[in-house]
Write a protein that holds these residues in place. Sequence first.
Motif, PDB file in Angstrom:
ATOM      1  N   SER A   1       6.739   6.391  -8.397  1.00  9.23           N
ATOM      2  CA  SER A   1       7.272   6.405  -7.040  1.00  9.23           C
ATOM      3  C   SER A   1       8.260   5.244  -6.923  1.00  9.23           C
ATOM      4  O   SER A   1       8.607   4.610  -7.923  1.00  9.23           O
ATOM      5  N   LEU A   2       8.715   4.978  -5.739  1.00 12.83           N
ATOM      6  CA  LEU A   2       9.733   3.947  -5.555  1.00 12.83           C
ATOM      7  C   LEU A   2       9.663   3.414  -4.134  1.00 12.83           C
ATOM      8  O   LEU A   2       8.949   3.951  -3.294  1.00 12.83           O
ATOM      9  N   ARG A   3      10.378   2.344  -3.906  1.00 15.56           N
ATOM     10  CA  ARG A   3      10.476   1.805  -2.563  1.00 15.56           C
ATOM     11  C   ARG A   3      11.933   1.742  -2.100  1.00 15.56           C
ATOM     12  O   ARG A   3      12.241   2.078  -0.976  1.00 15.56           O
TER      13      ARG A   3
ATOM     14  N   ALA B   1      -5.735   8.882  -2.915  1.00 13.14           N
ATOM     15  CA  ALA B   1      -4.319   8.610  -2.664  1.00 13.14           C
ATOM     16  C   ALA B   1      -3.361   9.684  -3.194  1.00 13.14           C
ATOM     17  O   ALA B   1      -2.179   9.692  -2.830  1.00 13.14           O
TER      18      ALA B   1
ATOM     19  N   TYR C   1       2.058  18.879   1.689  1.00 15.07           N
ATOM     20  CA  TYR C   1       2.617  17.576   1.310  1.00 15.07           C
ATOM     21  C   TYR C   1       3.492  17.015   2.438  1.00 15.07           C
ATOM     22  O   TYR C   1       3.398  15.833   2.760  1.00 15.07           O
TER      23      TYR C   1
ATOM     24  N   ARG D   1       7.674   1.756  -7.751  1.00 10.14           N
ATOM     25  CA  ARG D   1       6.228   1.692  -7.526  1.00 10.14           C
ATOM     26  C   ARG D   1       5.627   2.712  -8.474  1.00 10.14           C
ATOM     27  O   ARG D   1       6.011   3.894  -8.432  1.00 10.14           O
TER      28      ARG D   1
ATOM     29  N   TYR E   1       4.776  13.277 -10.324  1.00  9.44           N
ATOM     30  CA  TYR E   1       3.324  13.317 -10.516  1.00  9.44           C
ATOM     31  C   TYR E   1       3.087  13.923 -11.898  1.00  9.44           C
ATOM     32  O   TYR E   1       3.390  15.092 -12.116  1.00  9.44           O
TER      33      TYR E   1
ATOM     34  N   ARG F   1       0.855  -1.200   0.000  1.00  9.13           N
ATOM     35  CA  ARG F   1       0.000   0.000   0.000  1.00  9.13           C
ATOM     36  C   ARG F   1       0.883   1.240   0.000  1.00  9.13           C
ATOM     37  O   ARG F   1       1.651   1.441  -0.906  1.00  9.13           O
ATOM     38  N   ALA F   2       0.769   2.052   1.040  1.00 11.93           N
ATOM     39  CA  ALA F   2       1.408   3.364   1.023  1.00 11.93           C
ATOM     40  C   ALA F   2       2.928   3.296   1.029  1.00 11.93           C
ATOM     41  O   ALA F   2       3.517   2.277   1.377  1.00 11.93           O
ATOM     42  N   GLY F   3       3.543   4.430   0.684  1.00 11.83           N
ATOM     43  CA  GLY F   3       4.993   4.482   0.720  1.00 11.83           C
ATOM     44  C   GLY F   3       5.563   5.802   1.189  1.00 11.83           C
ATOM     45  O   GLY F   3       6.767   5.903   1.415  1.00 11.83           O
ATOM     46  N   VAL F   4       4.704   6.827   1.328  1.00 17.13           N
ATOM     47  CA  VAL F   4       5.214   8.160   1.670  1.00 17.13           C
ATOM     48  C   VAL F   4       4.892   8.472   3.130  1.00 17.13           C
ATOM     49  O   VAL F   4       3.726   8.507   3.516  1.00 17.13           O
TER      50      VAL F   4
END
Length: 393
Positions: free
Chosen positions: A214-216, A295, A387, A222, A203, A46-49
């Motif tokens: 995005s990334l992990r 999201a 943000y 991601r 974005y 799920r989330a990453g930020v």
Amino acid sequence: MKEKTQVGIIGAGPAGLLLSHLLHLEGIDSVVLEARSRKYVEERVRAGVLEQGTVDLLCDTGLGDRLRREGLVHRGIELRFDGRGHRIALSDLTGGRAIWIYGQQEVVKDLINARLAADAMIHFEVGDVRLSGIDSTKPVIKYRLDDREHVLTCDFIAGCDGYHGVSRESIPAGVLRTYHHEYPFGWLGILAAVAPSTEELIYASHERGFALHSLRTPEISRLYIQVKPDEDINEWPDERIWEELSIRLATNDGWTLTYGPVLEKGVTAMRGFVVEPMQYGRLFLAGDAAHIVPATGAKGLNLAVHDVHKLAEAFIAWYRKGTNDLLEQYSNRCLGRVWRVQDFSSFMSLMLHRYPEDDGFRGRLQHAQLEYVCSSEAAARSLAENYVGPPHV
Ligand code: FAD
Ligand code: DHB
């Protein structure tokens, strides 16, 4: 089986687990009941930020070891449109605040490890969870585990069981006011075993729809694309997803997206949802059980963390000082931030997604807004401040 605890917590997502941890640090007992298996909750992507305030709380409460080692600090994000990138310098615009990239499932793993190391009671794969007596001083949770019926008597119940949970439904009809907004789009998200093609999150607004890179980790990316809310994932073989991403993320200066093996994919509808108040009697709702945000602002997990921070403070005041005030004010202390985040997530969503019914007018407004945010320091600062998120007060 009859059992007792001080706080019965339903749901072992980030909200329920963190609440249990914060209470434990103050010597308050809890039992966490989770419908899914440990493996399932630890692997759910799920989330990453993470906002700075979320990271500060995790680090201050002894959960920061791996986060500090493996988490990636990001000091800016990119807004991409008309084939060009525009950097929003988050840290420069907010007096040095930043966001961290660290997967939600890593937060969940860290929390489960910390709780189990302290001999916590977390029951996975419980069934048929029912709440009763929530307007009494001894509310009860009944559940099934290993084919046995259990009766857990509590001082308080925390409903941390997400949007589809049972806690919210246990509050009598007419008590809650519900606000609900369906956005006319969803996200198809992938996790891929490939080095990110970017250092900072991108974005992108494109005529074919929104895309997000995005990334992990330095090896795992991601990515998301805007699709219909009820999009059939079977219509999207991996190759088609990568092609669509590379069209929507393309720039005029030859930037390229590197493809790789897709590890996981899924579709999520975008909605806004809030219940007021977030409490009834001795039941307190936290996280997705009480509110959902689209999201695009990367806020759901962070809001869940803020809720349980406030809820833990209220329980601690009740057990330590015998005072009721913070419990009574719980909902009000959370809802200001909930609606601020709802507004910011709506702003980001409206600015960046294509609207199916647009005759062109909305598209021009979106473009004007993107240009404003990327050219006015005041507008960029407003985006950045939201943000990175305000500190928890
Ligand atoms: P959950 O994580 O949903 O946990 C609830 C738990 O309760 C679950 O484990 C569930 O199995 C359990 N449960 C449900 N019913 C019962 C029952 N009857 N009995 C017992 N247990 C039950 N947020 C961000 O902040 N940043 C992001 O970048 C971000 N990106 C996202 C991307 C996607 C694709 C999605 C889907 C969400 C994203 N979010 C993001 C939102 C974030 O993941 C959620 O807000 C967060 O998981 C909320 O945590 P929670 O603990 O309240 O609920
Ligand atoms: C991610 C998710 C989001 O919703 C977002 O706005 C940014 C990043 C992510 O999963 O990395």
